[in-house]
Design an enzyme around this catalytic site. Structure first.
Site, PDB file in Angstrom:
ATOM      1  N   HIS A 172       2.253   3.381  -8.960  1.00  8.65           N
ATOM      2  CA  HIS A 172       1.431   1.637  -9.051  1.00  8.65           C
ATOM      3  C   HIS A 172       2.687   1.617 -10.205  1.00  8.65           C
ATOM      4  O   HIS A 172       3.272  -0.358  -9.885  1.00  8.65           O
ATOM      5  CB  HIS A 172       0.355   1.538 -10.035  1.00  8.65           C
ATOM      6  CG  HIS A 172      -0.800   2.254  -9.146  1.00  8.65           C
ATOM      7  ND1 HIS A 172      -0.844   1.645  -7.737  1.00  8.65           N
ATOM      8  CD2 HIS A 172      -1.555   3.010  -9.469  1.00  8.65           C
ATOM      9  CE1 HIS A 172      -2.448   2.389  -7.145  1.00  8.65           C
ATOM     10  NE2 HIS A 172      -2.559   2.994  -8.190  1.00  8.65           N
ATOM     11  N   LEU A 182      11.067 -20.198  -5.021  1.00 11.00           N
ATOM     12  CA  LEU A 182      10.019 -19.623  -4.104  1.00 11.00           C
ATOM     13  C   LEU A 182       8.566 -19.875  -5.037  1.00 11.00           C
ATOM     14  O   LEU A 182       8.537 -19.630  -6.122  1.00 11.00           O
ATOM     15  CB  LEU A 182      10.689 -18.038  -4.587  1.00 11.00           C
ATOM     16  CG  LEU A 182       9.748 -16.527  -3.619  1.00 11.00           C
ATOM     17  CD1 LEU A 182       9.769 -16.734  -2.423  1.00 11.00           C
ATOM     18  CD2 LEU A 182      10.148 -15.616  -4.358  1.00 11.00           C
ATOM     19  N   ASP A 220       0.891  -1.107  -0.067  1.00 13.20           N
ATOM     20  CA  ASP A 220       0.056  -0.001   0.106  1.00 13.20           C
ATOM     21  C   ASP A 220       0.981   1.159  -0.414  1.00 13.20           C
ATOM     22  O   ASP A 220       1.865   1.331   0.845  1.00 13.20           O
ATOM     23  CB  ASP A 220      -0.840  -0.645   1.368  1.00 13.20           C
ATOM     24  CG  ASP A 220      -1.925   0.780   1.052  1.00 13.20           C
ATOM     25  OD1 ASP A 220      -2.675   1.323  -0.049  1.00 13.20           O
ATOM     26  OD2 ASP A 220      -2.677   1.235   2.093  1.00 13.20           O
TER      27      ASP A 220
HETATM   28  C1  IPE Z   1      -5.339  -2.565  -0.085  1.00 13.35           C
HETATM   29  O1  IPE Z   1      -4.933  -1.904  -0.362  1.00 13.35           O
HETATM   30  C2  IPE Z   1      -5.199  -3.876  -1.383  1.00 13.35           C
HETATM   31  C3  IPE Z   1      -4.165  -3.563  -2.326  1.00 13.35           C
HETATM   32  C4  IPE Z   1      -2.935  -3.227  -1.353  1.00 13.35           C
HETATM   33  C5  IPE Z   1      -4.132  -4.263  -3.304  1.00 13.35           C
HETATM   34  P1  IPE Z   1      -5.888  -0.173  -0.311  1.00 13.35           P
HETATM   35  O2  IPE Z   1      -5.430   1.008  -0.961  1.00 13.35           O
HETATM   36  O3  IPE Z   1      -7.370  -0.565  -1.287  1.00 13.35           O
HETATM   37  O4  IPE Z   1      -6.979  -0.406   0.798  1.00 13.35           O
HETATM   38  P2  IPE Z   1      -7.992   0.762   1.722  1.00 13.35           P
HETATM   39  O5  IPE Z   1      -9.673   0.746   0.978  1.00 13.35           O
HETATM   40  O6  IPE Z   1      -7.289   1.601   1.909  1.00 13.35           O
HETATM   41  O7  IPE Z   1      -8.001  -0.290   3.071  1.00 13.35           O
HETATM   42  C1  IPE Z   2      -1.685  -0.142  -3.331  1.00 12.88           C
HETATM   43  O1  IPE Z   2      -2.096   1.704  -2.995  1.00 12.88           O
HETATM   44  C2  IPE Z   2      -1.917  -0.235  -4.600  1.00 12.88           C
HETATM   45  C3  IPE Z   2      -3.288  -0.402  -4.907  1.00 12.88           C
HETATM   46  C4  IPE Z   2      -4.156  -0.867  -4.169  1.00 12.88           C
HETATM   47  C5  IPE Z   2      -3.384  -0.650  -6.481  1.00 12.88           C
HETATM   48  P1  IPE Z   2      -2.723   2.939  -3.540  1.00 12.88           P
HETATM   49  O2  IPE Z   2      -3.223   2.585  -4.421  1.00 12.88           O
HETATM   50  O3  IPE Z   2      -3.963   1.919  -2.337  1.00 12.88           O
HETATM   51  O4  IPE Z   2      -1.760   3.614  -2.488  1.00 12.88           O
HETATM   52  P2  IPE Z   2      -2.663   4.989  -1.571  1.00 12.88           P
HETATM   53  O5  IPE Z   2      -3.171   4.016  -0.497  1.00 12.88           O
HETATM   54  O6  IPE Z   2      -3.761   5.811  -2.202  1.00 12.88           O
HETATM   55  O7  IPE Z   2      -0.892   6.142  -1.524  1.00 12.88           O
HETATM   56 MG    MG Z   3      -4.420   3.031  -1.052  1.00 15.93          MG
END
Ligand code: IPE
Ligand code: IPE
Ligand code: MG
Length: 259
Positions: free
Chosen positions: A42, A136, A25
């Site tokens: 991303h 792995l 995240d």
């Molecule tokens: C969780 O991240 C899912 C992934 C990393 C793929 P999110 O950023 O979507 O989670 P929430 O919604 O903030 O909990």
């Molecule tokens: C996690 O990064 C990746 C996915 C959920 C695909 P985020 O896109 O949730 O990044 P933040 O939380 O907005 O910083």
């Molecule tokens: Mg996020």
């Protein structure tokens, strides 16, 4: 079937987690800090997967499971969802040969039926190509939700064995990750302290590690810190500390006698 760690007898504590599950995240915030579009974050996030894979191989971790797209991520703007899908397809296309060469088994879990059939075909081909590798197992969770997983498992279990009453050991063989032991260590980057519908069943006794570090910045030394934190934990699985220490001493006794 692999023995679920949460119901296993007391074992010698592992210095290295056998299975690490990660919520990657913070990509969006990483990009925002740099006045870049979210997709740039991303992209850096995907690049950083290589670093995590390398750390796991260096340490001898057997399973690495990465949450790439949750069943709730469809709620994001259509443009971001579509760019994420393209990124996943691009990564599959360009990285699978390298995984194969590095003797890494690739698996994907999640409801792939909602994807472009070409994408599911690419996933199936990547899984077949790398199926025999044991160095792995890299699992990517896409359109995955822990609740979805438990319900698809319940439905398949009941269809195969109708009209029974079931126990806790009946369900795991039907879960999407039946091929892996339960995660020993869970890592969530990006500062949030929640599970966000990841592996709900298997995380019952997993050690949790949360860090403020954003996923694109989560490098080898950040990975080492997470593993070092795991090494300091005492996994009791419901028992007392005294019980655990006595059992471990007993496990070590025959070794001491042979000396
Ligand atoms: C969780 O991240 C899912 C992934 C990393 C793929 P999110 O950023 O979507 O989670 P929430 O919604 O903030 O909990
Ligand atoms: C996690 O990064 C990746 C996915 C959920 C695909 P985020 O896109 O949730 O990044 P933040 O939380 O907005 O910083
Ligand atoms: Mg996020």
């Amino acid at each position: 079937m692999t023995n679920p760690t949460s119901s296993a007898a007391i074992q010698e504590p592992r210095l290295i987690p056998r299975h690490i599950a990660v919520i990657m995240d913070g990509n969006g915030r990483w990009a925002k800090q740099r006045f870049l579009p979210r997709i740039a974050g991303h992209r850096r996030g995907v690049e950083n997967v290589r670093s995590a894979v390398r750390s796991c191989i260096d340490k001898g971790v057997e399973y690495l499971t990465l949450f790439a797209f949750s069943s709730e991520n469809w709620r994001r703007p259509a443009e971001e969802v579509s760019l994420l899908m393209q990124l996943f397809a691009f990564a599959l296309e360009h990285e699978v040969a390298k995984l194969h060469e590095a003797k890494i088994r690739f698996r994907a879990i999640g409801d792939l039926s909602r994807f472009d059939p070409r994408l599911s075909e690419m996933v199936a081909r990547a899984e077949q190509l790398t199926a025999a590798h044991t160095r792995l197992t890299l699992t990517v969770a896409v359109n995955y939700g822990g609740r979805w997983d438990m319900m698809q498992a319940v439905n398949r279990m009941v269809a195969e064995h109708p009209g029974r009453s079931y126990t806790e050991t009946d369900l795991p063989p039907y879960l999407a990750m039946a091929y892996a032991p339960e995660p020993d260590l869970f890592i969530r980057t990006g500062g949030e302290q929640r599970i966000s519908n990841f592996l709900l069943w298997q995380l019952a006794y997993t050690e949790m590690y949360f860090t403020e570090t954003l996923w694109p910045d989560f490098d080898a030394s950040a990975f080492d810190l997470a593993v070092a934190s795991f090494q300091k934990r005492e996994r009791r699985f419901g028992r007392t500390s005294d019980q655990v220490q006595a059992a471990i001493a007993a496990l070590r006794e025959p070794l001491a006698e042979n000396r």
